[in-house]
Design an enzyme around this catalytic site. Sequence first.
Site, PDB file in Angstrom:
ATOM      1  N   ASP A 146      33.002  15.851   9.648  1.00  0.00           N
ATOM      2  CA  ASP A 146      33.031  17.023   8.597  1.00  0.00           C
ATOM      3  C   ASP A 146      32.876  16.267   7.415  1.00  0.00           C
ATOM      4  OD1 ASP A 146      33.200  18.701  10.390  1.00  0.00           O
ATOM      5  OD2 ASP A 146      35.292  18.815  10.412  1.00  0.00           O
ATOM      6  N   GLU A 181      16.170  22.559  38.647  1.00  0.00           N
ATOM      7  CA  GLU A 181      17.243  22.901  37.585  1.00  0.00           C
ATOM      8  C   GLU A 181      17.727  24.105  37.464  1.00  0.00           C
ATOM      9  OE1 GLU A 181      13.850  24.196  34.196  1.00  0.00           O
ATOM     10  OE2 GLU A 181      13.745  21.895  35.039  1.00  0.00           O
ATOM     11  N   LYS A 238      18.723  28.194  36.623  1.00  0.00           N
ATOM     12  CA  LYS A 238      17.738  29.001  35.972  1.00  0.00           C
ATOM     13  C   LYS A 238      18.915  29.678  34.689  1.00  0.00           C
ATOM     14  CE  LYS A 238      14.441  33.023  36.100  1.00  0.00           C
ATOM     15  NZ  LYS A 238      15.311  33.743  35.305  1.00  0.00           N
ATOM     16  N   ASP A 271      20.705  32.173  32.415  1.00  0.00           N
ATOM     17  CA  ASP A 271      20.456  33.337  32.101  1.00  0.00           C
ATOM     18  C   ASP A 271      20.491  33.724  30.585  1.00  0.00           C
ATOM     19  OD1 ASP A 271      19.583  36.257  32.845  1.00  0.00           O
ATOM     20  OD2 ASP A 271      21.627  36.586  33.630  1.00  0.00           O
ATOM     21  N   TYR A 316      13.510  22.894  28.443  1.00  0.00           N
ATOM     22  CA  TYR A 316      13.007  22.632  29.748  1.00  0.00           C
ATOM     23  C   TYR A 316      11.562  22.316  30.079  1.00  0.00           C
ATOM     24  CZ  TYR A 316      12.023  27.851  29.404  1.00  0.00           C
ATOM     25  OH  TYR A 316      11.535  29.014  29.172  1.00  0.00           O
ATOM     26  N   LYS A 336      16.209  32.900  43.338  1.00  0.00           N
ATOM     27  CA  LYS A 336      17.386  33.758  43.038  1.00  0.00           C
ATOM     28  C   LYS A 336      18.680  33.942  43.601  1.00  0.00           C
ATOM     29  CE  LYS A 336      16.593  35.708  39.232  1.00  0.00           C
ATOM     30  NZ  LYS A 336      15.694  36.737  38.891  1.00  0.00           N
ATOM     31  N   CYS A 342      54.129  57.352  31.774  1.00  0.00           N
ATOM     32  CA  CYS A 342      53.919  56.166  32.856  1.00  0.00           C
ATOM     33  C   CYS A 342      53.769  56.421  34.078  1.00  0.00           C
ATOM     34  CB  CYS A 342      54.915  54.830  32.631  1.00  0.00           C
ATOM     35  SG  CYS A 342      54.747  53.536  33.889  1.00  0.00           S
ATOM     36  N   CYS A 385      56.943  54.992  36.397  1.00  0.00           N
ATOM     37  CA  CYS A 385      58.144  55.259  36.111  1.00  0.00           C
ATOM     38  C   CYS A 385      58.690  56.521  35.069  1.00  0.00           C
ATOM     39  CB  CYS A 385      58.890  54.166  35.464  1.00  0.00           C
ATOM     40  SG  CYS A 385      58.592  53.656  33.625  1.00  0.00           S
ATOM     41  N   CYS A 438      53.538  51.189  28.776  1.00  0.00           N
ATOM     42  CA  CYS A 438      54.683  52.051  29.051  1.00  0.00           C
ATOM     43  C   CYS A 438      55.801  51.396  28.338  1.00  0.00           C
ATOM     44  CB  CYS A 438      54.930  51.685  30.701  1.00  0.00           C
ATOM     45  SG  CYS A 438      56.499  52.004  31.295  1.00  0.00           S
ATOM     46  N   CYS A 494      61.003  49.931  34.612  1.00  0.00           N
ATOM     47  CA  CYS A 494      59.450  50.236  35.214  1.00  0.00           C
ATOM     48  C   CYS A 494      59.300  49.242  36.416  1.00  0.00           C
ATOM     49  CB  CYS A 494      58.462  50.292  34.043  1.00  0.00           C
ATOM     50  SG  CYS A 494      56.978  50.531  34.803  1.00  0.00           S
TER      51      CYS A 494
END
Length: 670
Positions: free
Chosen positions: A38, A115, A117, A119, A227, A316, A410, A413, A428, A434
Amino acid sequence: MTTASPARRATELRRQIDHHNYRYYVLDEPEVTDAEYDRLLRELQDLEAAHPELITPQSPTQRVGHAPAAGFAEVRHLEPMLSLDNALNEEELEAFDRRVRERLDAGGEVRYAAEPKLDGAAVSLVYEDGLLVRGATRGDGNVGEDTTHNVRTLSTIPLRLLGDDLPAVIEVRGEIYMPLAGFEALNEKARASGGKSFANPRNAAAGSLRQLDPKLTAERPLEFFAYGIGGLEGAGRPQRHTQMLEWLRTMGLRICPLNEVVEGIEGCRAYYRAMGEKRDQLPFEIDGVVFKVDRFDFQQELGFVSRAPRWAIASKYPAQEQMTRLRDIEFQVGRTGALTPVARLEPVEVGGVTVSNATLHNIDEMRRKDVRPGDTVIVRRAGDVIPEIVSVVMEKRPAKSRSTALPKNCPVCGSDVVRPEGEAVARCSGGLYCQAQRKESLKHFAARRAMDIVGLGTKLIDQLVEAEMVKTPADLYRLKQDALAGLERMGEKSASRLVDALDKSKKTTLARFLFGLGIREVGEVTAASLARHFGSIEPIMEATAEELQNVPDVGPVVAAHVEAFLHQAHNREGIAALRDEGVLWPDTVPTAGEPGPLSGRVFVITGSFEGMTRNEAKQRIEALGGKVTSSVSSKTDYLLCGKDPGSKLKKASELGVEILSQSGLADLIG
């Protein structure tokens, strides 16, 4: 300083920052701390601000520097970006390997580059003489959209390639994706603000890449893996795909660390199974694995069909999204009282698992997606994540469908359901009373900083609740030694000690008692403030939200929680029952309107503490009237110092500021 001197320094800073980016993002072996990185970046920013003529498009400071675009121009790829054929089962993968060996007339096994795949969104990056000049989406494979300004914002995409002997032109292919942690954080932020959440990481990555304003793209947690390559000028291609990936890596491009080379169909099967087992633990989402013939001369000999190469295939995994019908929507009550709408579904197999329930997160999310009983919905399941409804198939909606309303009481209860203004979650108000919240509430009630019931641990509370021996906190004080001795891992001595501990805990303080009730947002500091302000419990129970806000450390949200809890009939009955069982505390003189014992004193906090965080220490000091600042100065009265203090201790000593330990703070506030 001469003009040449800033120019040389800017060049050197860019070289160092590019080097550290390579070590961090590509090799995962940083050489410097984040603070040092930084510092270098800030020095370069300051230098370029003072000498704007030194700014170059490839400077690390220029990742976001363009106004929003009116639209995306079309660009033609140097070479087509073809898609891959899919193998949806083991037989189709075996058929692919057989075709490869037959066409090559290979006597032995073929080596494949394997490798994951990812998404995400496929992109093409063009570098000329090592400088990034263009980024584009896949588009139709021949023509994509120009997203140069957006890809420049990704820290994992180098603006300048490393090395001296670089190609005149190289077209790098890869995947822009969104890590799962970033995806969840992005969606959580959207839900909290009432915005639209993304259906899956793939859509999130693609949508982020196609923002017209690069600054919005820069805010999204996107990353990149290379890739392959397309067009190439001014350099020879390596002989193998794996050699090409290593070449890209030396130029500063990020390569997936899970890539391997496998031998023949057995190697492909083993890699597919291994990635499948790791899939749920990966930091990013994959929908399969890709196998490519490793040798480029073999790839050339195998050639292409109309839309895909013959030398590669995507194997897949089972689909993570499926369509089914929503039977009903019910509300579940969690251990903290949160009401979560749950979709009851026609069972459907998603990601290899039969799914019959899916979360709708909260009432706002349910309304935003406009999910109704009878709808046909798309359900998604990724890894161990709870299945969720992605969207509704509107054209299949029944004619007389009706939306589901948030219940007023709720379902467990019967307590009031409360939803503070500005919060997405409804809860609740029953708390300890409860059944859905009982175990966690009792654990909190018995905790050391609450009623301090020694020996009443998690496993024992579980046994007591499951055996229906304890339903309310008052039931704890009705337990008999003989009944306790009959529990698992409890003998006469243990039972006797617990009965003694229960009896001892009856003598407490109002602050501990209030904290033990588990009222939402009421921590130790707030409980102490309430006890000090009112002196006894009766005026707290009768106070309005407006009156409660007169207490230090109590704002409108906390006041609403306290009022809602203490005005519930069964909560009031429960408090009375505890007092009937002998739970008592000394009332004190109310301090409403009086200054706190730390009023006018300025504190700075450093180090770590036993039993409390620095934020809790800050809240405790502020609740008693003190002020907490972030840096030591001549106006500082005390430095609260814990274990492993930082540089603030040295500065406080130099300025003669009084150093307080954790026990010293306790002595100071009595």
